[in-house]
Scaffold this motif. Sequence first.
Motif, short mmCIF file in Angstrom:
data_model
loop_
_atom_site.label_atom_id
_atom_site.label_comp_id
_atom_site.label_asym_id
_atom_site.label_seq_id
_atom_site.Cartn_x
_atom_site.Cartn_y
_atom_site.Cartn_z
N UNK A 42 0.79 -1.23 0.00
CA UNK A 42 0.00 0.00 0.00
C UNK A 42 0.82 1.28 0.00
N UNK A 43 2.12 1.18 0.28
CA UNK A 43 2.93 2.40 0.41
C UNK A 43 2.94 3.21 -0.87
N UNK A 44 2.95 2.53 -2.02
CA UNK A 44 2.94 3.25 -3.29
C UNK A 44 1.69 4.10 -3.46
N UNK A 45 0.53 3.57 -3.07
CA UNK A 45 -0.72 4.31 -3.18
C UNK A 45 -0.74 5.48 -2.21
N UNK A 46 -0.23 5.27 -0.99
CA UNK A 46 -0.22 6.35 0.00
C UNK A 46 0.68 7.49 -0.46
N UNK A 53 3.95 11.78 2.85
CA UNK A 53 5.32 11.36 3.11
C UNK A 53 5.37 10.34 4.23
N UNK A 54 6.42 10.40 5.02
CA UNK A 54 6.62 9.42 6.08
C UNK A 54 5.52 9.47 7.14
N UNK A 55 5.07 10.66 7.48
CA UNK A 55 4.03 10.77 8.52
C UNK A 55 2.74 10.10 8.07
N UNK A 56 2.41 10.18 6.78
CA UNK A 56 1.20 9.52 6.27
C UNK A 56 1.36 8.00 6.28
N UNK A 57 2.57 7.52 6.04
CA UNK A 57 2.81 6.08 6.13
C UNK A 57 2.61 5.60 7.57
N UNK A 58 3.09 6.38 8.54
CA UNK A 58 2.89 6.02 9.94
C UNK A 58 1.40 6.09 10.31
N UNK A 59 0.69 7.07 9.73
CA UNK A 59 -0.75 7.15 9.97
C UNK A 59 -1.45 5.91 9.44
N UNK A 60 -1.04 5.46 8.25
CA UNK A 60 -1.64 4.25 7.68
C UNK A 60 -1.38 3.04 8.58
N UNK A 61 -0.15 2.94 9.08
CA UNK A 61 0.18 1.82 9.97
C UNK A 61 -0.69 1.87 11.23
N UNK A 62 -0.87 3.08 11.78
CA UNK A 62 -1.68 3.22 12.99
C UNK A 62 -3.13 2.86 12.77
N UNK A 63 -3.65 3.09 11.56
CA UNK A 63 -5.03 2.76 11.27
C UNK A 63 -5.21 1.29 10.89
N UNK A 64 -4.20 0.71 10.27
CA UNK A 64 -4.30 -0.68 9.80
C UNK A 64 -3.99 -1.70 10.89
N UNK A 65 -3.10 -1.34 11.80
CA UNK A 65 -2.66 -2.32 12.81
C UNK A 65 -3.80 -2.81 13.70
N UNK A 142 -11.16 6.13 0.32
CA UNK A 142 -12.13 6.62 -0.66
C UNK A 142 -11.69 7.93 -1.30
N UNK A 143 -10.88 8.70 -0.60
CA UNK A 143 -10.35 9.95 -1.18
C UNK A 143 -8.93 9.74 -1.69
N UNK A 144 -8.57 8.45 -1.91
CA UNK A 144 -7.27 8.08 -2.48
C UNK A 144 -6.11 8.63 -1.65
N UNK A 145 -6.22 8.49 -0.34
CA UNK A 145 -5.18 8.88 0.62
C UNK A 145 -4.87 10.37 0.55
N UNK A 146 -5.89 11.16 0.21
CA UNK A 146 -5.73 12.61 0.28
C UNK A 146 -5.94 13.08 1.72
N UNK A 147 -6.37 14.32 1.92
CA UNK A 147 -6.65 14.80 3.27
C UNK A 147 -7.70 13.93 3.96
N UNK A 148 -7.42 13.50 5.17
CA UNK A 148 -8.34 12.60 5.88
C UNK A 148 -9.59 13.38 6.27
N UNK A 149 -10.79 12.88 5.93
CA UNK A 149 -12.02 13.57 6.35
C UNK A 149 -12.10 13.70 7.86
#
Length: 366
Positions: A42-46, A53-65, A142-149
Amino acid sequence: MQFEFFPSRTLATYIAKMFAVRIVAVLLMLVLVLQMLDLLSESGKVLAAPGNGQSELLTYVGLRMPQLVSRFLPYSVLLATIITLMTLNQNSEVIAMKAGGLSAHQVLAPLFLVAAVTSLATFAFNERIVTRSTTTLKAWQNVKYGPIPQESAIKSNIWLQDGPNILFARTVSGEGNAMQMGGVSWYRRDPTGMVTEIVTAPSATYAKPGWTFRQPVLFDVQSARKVALEADQVYAKSVEPVQVVISKVDADAESLTRLAGSIGAIREAGFRTTELDGKWWHKISGPLSALLMPLLGAVAAFGLARSGHLFVRAVIGMALGFAYFVFDNAALAMGNFGAYPPFLAAWAPFVLFFLIGETVLIRTEE
């Protein structure tokens, strides 16, 4: 002594601590490995979204874990059961306990206690954390990893039938008459199904009936002419808020009480709720699967380790545990199709494998 569930407090504490430590260790191992594999995919899509950047990758990890923890905690309990019981068996501790007068159920009693606590913790974790992280992650995807609603209960990309016409909303928030839509579009269609007019607006509110479009813009398809309307207009008069609930109920992203409310609203509207009923019951029966794992893996605890059959017994215990998960998913799928009643689809695997585990344990050890 045979009628005491925990004849020795010291022994129960020793086994419970051993079991709990192994549950945590196995869970960490599984989650870390699976999280790395998931992040690689998923990192490529994020990172493709502008500004990520890196902070969004960490956000994804925090939401997925939390999702990974919830899904694989029962597997961790199963594997921890096998490891714990094999260790006790290899060290002849099970023989010592049985020689001291403990029955098979008393040997397994500390494991059942830890598994029961794990089931309760899983249920609370699912209700308080997993549902929220799932809602946020799906809205972000749903917003393709843009600004989080910002709205936690937001629903995205809703398509609704308005007679022959179509209503689309990019986001929907709120409930009942207070529901609001963002990025709305209304498509007027002729009897042949061709779109003749498109009305767009940045937002819309429920007008009882219909939806009031704020600052609407009309696009006539035939003349290719766009006109900004002077006043707010009401469209989609046959679309009600309950239809939004029906079209976008995600059982994984809703808590038990909220899902019950959604089911009630759908049922009042006269629609079928069999699939959601099964998932509601499974929110209770699912976490309890951890309570079955010590029973299904109990075959690894008994039998002489020096006989050379310990590995075979461990494989049998693991096979019983994984068979439960396969049957549980199959029963839930059959319930979604209406082949099983929802209550039966959610609870039949638990009851069946409880009886299987008890039968194996009683006939071989008791």
